[in-house]
Design a protein around this motif. Structure first.
Motif, short mmCIF file in Angstrom:
data_model
loop_
_atom_site.label_atom_id
_atom_site.label_comp_id
_atom_site.label_asym_id
_atom_site.label_seq_id
_atom_site.Cartn_x
_atom_site.Cartn_y
_atom_site.Cartn_z
N THR A 68 -47.27 -26.23 -40.27
CA THR A 68 -47.39 -27.61 -39.83
C THR A 68 -47.26 -28.56 -41.03
OG1 THR A 68 -49.79 -27.68 -40.14
CG2 THR A 68 -48.97 -26.87 -38.02
N ALA A 69 -47.04 -29.84 -40.73
CA ALA A 69 -46.91 -30.84 -41.79
C ALA A 69 -48.21 -30.96 -42.59
CB ALA A 69 -46.54 -32.19 -41.18
N LEU A 70 -49.35 -30.87 -41.90
CA LEU A 70 -50.64 -30.95 -42.59
C LEU A 70 -50.83 -29.79 -43.55
CD1 LEU A 70 -53.44 -32.12 -43.08
CD2 LEU A 70 -54.25 -30.85 -41.06
N LYS A 71 -50.55 -28.57 -43.11
CA LYS A 71 -50.72 -27.40 -43.97
C LYS A 71 -49.72 -27.42 -45.12
CE LYS A 71 -52.76 -24.67 -40.28
NZ LYS A 71 -52.61 -23.53 -39.33
N MET A 75 -50.84 -27.22 -49.08
CA MET A 75 -50.25 -26.32 -50.08
C MET A 75 -49.66 -27.12 -51.25
SD MET A 75 -48.40 -23.28 -47.86
CE MET A 75 -47.59 -24.36 -46.67
N GLY A 76 -49.00 -28.22 -50.94
CA GLY A 76 -48.37 -29.02 -51.99
C GLY A 76 -49.38 -29.63 -52.94
N TRP A 77 -50.43 -30.23 -52.40
CA TRP A 77 -51.43 -30.86 -53.26
C TRP A 77 -52.28 -29.84 -54.00
CZ3 TRP A 77 -51.15 -35.53 -55.01
CH2 TRP A 77 -50.48 -36.51 -54.29
N THR A 78 -52.53 -28.69 -53.37
CA THR A 78 -53.27 -27.64 -54.07
C THR A 78 -52.45 -27.10 -55.24
OG1 THR A 78 -54.38 -27.02 -52.01
CG2 THR A 78 -54.47 -25.43 -53.82
N ASP A 141 -33.48 -29.54 -50.34
CA ASP A 141 -34.28 -29.39 -49.14
C ASP A 141 -35.68 -29.98 -49.32
OD1 ASP A 141 -34.51 -27.35 -51.02
OD2 ASP A 141 -35.23 -25.88 -49.58
N TRP A 142 -36.21 -29.93 -50.55
CA TRP A 142 -37.53 -30.51 -50.80
C TRP A 142 -37.45 -31.91 -51.38
CZ3 TRP A 142 -40.80 -28.56 -47.90
CH2 TRP A 142 -40.82 -27.20 -47.61
N ILE A 143 -36.38 -32.24 -52.06
CA ILE A 143 -36.21 -33.60 -52.56
C ILE A 143 -36.14 -34.58 -51.39
CG2 ILE A 143 -34.59 -35.15 -53.76
CD1 ILE A 143 -33.86 -32.81 -55.58
N SER A 144 -35.60 -34.13 -50.28
CA SER A 144 -35.49 -34.99 -49.10
C SER A 144 -36.79 -35.08 -48.31
CB SER A 144 -34.37 -34.47 -48.19
OG SER A 144 -34.67 -33.16 -47.71
N ASN A 145 -37.79 -34.28 -48.70
CA ASN A 145 -39.08 -34.29 -48.01
C ASN A 145 -39.97 -35.36 -48.66
OD1 ASN A 145 -42.00 -33.52 -47.70
ND2 ASN A 145 -41.12 -31.90 -46.44
N GLU A 146 -40.33 -36.37 -47.89
CA GLU A 146 -41.05 -37.53 -48.44
C GLU A 146 -42.38 -37.15 -49.07
OE1 GLU A 146 -42.78 -41.89 -46.92
OE2 GLU A 146 -41.45 -40.69 -45.64
N SER A 147 -43.15 -36.29 -48.44
CA SER A 147 -44.46 -35.92 -48.96
C SER A 147 -44.35 -35.14 -50.27
CB SER A 147 -45.22 -35.07 -47.93
OG SER A 147 -45.46 -35.82 -46.75
N ILE A 148 -43.41 -34.21 -50.33
CA ILE A 148 -43.24 -33.40 -51.54
C ILE A 148 -42.64 -34.24 -52.65
CG2 ILE A 148 -42.18 -31.33 -52.49
CD1 ILE A 148 -44.45 -30.94 -50.37
N ARG A 149 -41.75 -35.16 -52.30
CA ARG A 149 -41.19 -36.05 -53.30
C ARG A 149 -42.27 -36.97 -53.89
NH1 ARG A 149 -37.58 -38.06 -50.38
NH2 ARG A 149 -38.36 -40.18 -50.07
N VAL A 254 -51.50 -15.94 -44.67
CA VAL A 254 -50.39 -16.66 -44.05
C VAL A 254 -50.37 -16.43 -42.55
CG1 VAL A 254 -47.87 -16.77 -43.83
CG2 VAL A 254 -48.91 -16.75 -46.09
N SER A 255 -50.46 -15.17 -42.14
CA SER A 255 -50.36 -14.83 -40.72
C SER A 255 -51.53 -15.37 -39.91
CB SER A 255 -50.28 -13.31 -40.55
OG SER A 255 -51.49 -12.68 -40.96
N LYS A 256 -52.72 -15.49 -40.54
CA LYS A 256 -53.91 -15.93 -39.82
C LYS A 256 -54.11 -17.44 -39.85
CE LYS A 256 -55.29 -11.85 -38.59
NZ LYS A 256 -55.29 -11.45 -37.16
N PHE A 257 -53.68 -18.11 -40.93
CA PHE A 257 -54.06 -19.51 -41.09
C PHE A 257 -52.91 -20.49 -41.36
CE2 PHE A 257 -57.67 -16.91 -42.54
CZ PHE A 257 -58.64 -17.38 -41.67
N PHE A 258 -51.76 -20.01 -41.79
CA PHE A 258 -50.69 -20.94 -42.17
C PHE A 258 -49.44 -20.85 -41.30
CE2 PHE A 258 -53.26 -21.11 -45.97
CZ PHE A 258 -53.13 -22.44 -46.37
N LYS A 259 -49.07 -19.68 -40.89
CA LYS A 259 -47.84 -19.48 -40.12
C LYS A 259 -47.99 -20.01 -38.70
CE LYS A 259 -44.69 -15.75 -38.75
NZ LYS A 259 -44.86 -15.83 -37.28
N VAL A 260 -46.95 -20.68 -38.21
CA VAL A 260 -46.92 -21.13 -36.82
C VAL A 260 -45.69 -20.57 -36.11
CG1 VAL A 260 -48.17 -23.26 -37.28
CG2 VAL A 260 -45.68 -23.26 -37.43
#
Length: 260
Positions: A68-71, A75-78, A141-149, A254-260
């Protein structure tokens, strides 16, 4: 100001190394409680698990799962707390590593550079010109992502703010919960992943590099020790493939908490 702008990563990395070493020395010379060291190690495990193993490595670089966008933001901020550059910078270098693993342009291969240069992660102190000369592509692919940029653009101001705020609260928080965990990460990256991971252990796959699986490294780094498996099938988020491979903690999380 031009010098600082051109060397901001080297400056941050130097602060991480010097502060990390100082924090360890102070425990033995100035009576700082060893509980601060334990706290640093435990916090290191959290940010390495979420920020590096799951975030920077499996998600941002290899896109081995969807989330998800939140997760993704978590990951990015961590990952910022690792002090290894933004996801955009990390992805560029790591994707290039997979293209030229243990070959001439691999910037952190123990088969192309000296043992201590790799083990102490001294290659990270090279300038941007050096990394650009080794090839690779900007991760559009990540440069175009506003949050990661945003994380990329405000990476160093964020570190400055965190340093100032924690110093205002307690300098021990700055040393033991901000800088020392990052220092531990860089040492483990050099010694356990880049050096041991390309020299010692067993191989399940005959890849065209020197990658190895090492189960005790895998347990300590919560899944990052199955290096040969990863280089053979980098698209997998769980690197345990055979019965002799140790449990992949990161893959399970990943399988329990991050993957959708």
């Amino acid at each position: 100001m031009t010098f600082i702008k051109q060397n901001k990563y080297r400056i941050l990395l130097s602060l991480i190394y010097l502060s990390g070493l100082l924090s360890i020395v102070l425990v033995f010379t100035h009576g700082i409680s060893a509980w601060w060291l334990l706290s640093a190690l435990l916090w290191n495990k959290v940010i390495e698990l979420i920020g590096h193993s799951i975030g920077m490595h499996r998600y941002f670089t290899h896109k081995s799962f969807k989330t998800t966008a939140l997760k993704e933001k978590i990951m990015g901020w961590t990952s910022l707390l690792l002090g290894t550059g933004s996801p955009i910078a990390y992805v560029r270098n790591h994707r290039r590593h997979h293209e030229v693993t243990d070959k001439e342009r691999d910037v952190h291969s123990p088969h192309r550079h000296s043992k201590w240069y790799i083990a102490l992660s001294l290659w990270e102190f090279r300038g941007i010109k050096y990394f650009m000369e080794q090839g690779g592509q900007a991760p559009r692919d990540w440069i175009s992502n506003e949050s990661i940029r945003f994380i990329h653009n405000y990476y160093y101001p964020t570190w400055t703010i965190l340093t100032i705020i924690t110093l205002m609260i307690d300098w021990k928080i700055t040393l033991y919960l901000l800088y020392l965990p990052a220092f531990i990460y860089h040492m483990q990256l050099g010694i356990l992943i880049n050096w041991i991971g390309h020299n010692y252990g067993y191989r399940n796959f005959d890849t065209d590099d020197k990658s190895r699986n090492n189960n005790w490294v895998n347990w300590w780094l919560l899944g990052e020790g199955l290096h040969n498996n990863h280089h053979a099938e980098p698209w997998r988020y769980n690197w345990k493939i055979t019965d002799k491979d140790a449990f992949d903690v990161s893959g399970w999380v990943v399988s329990k908490f991050f993957k959708v």
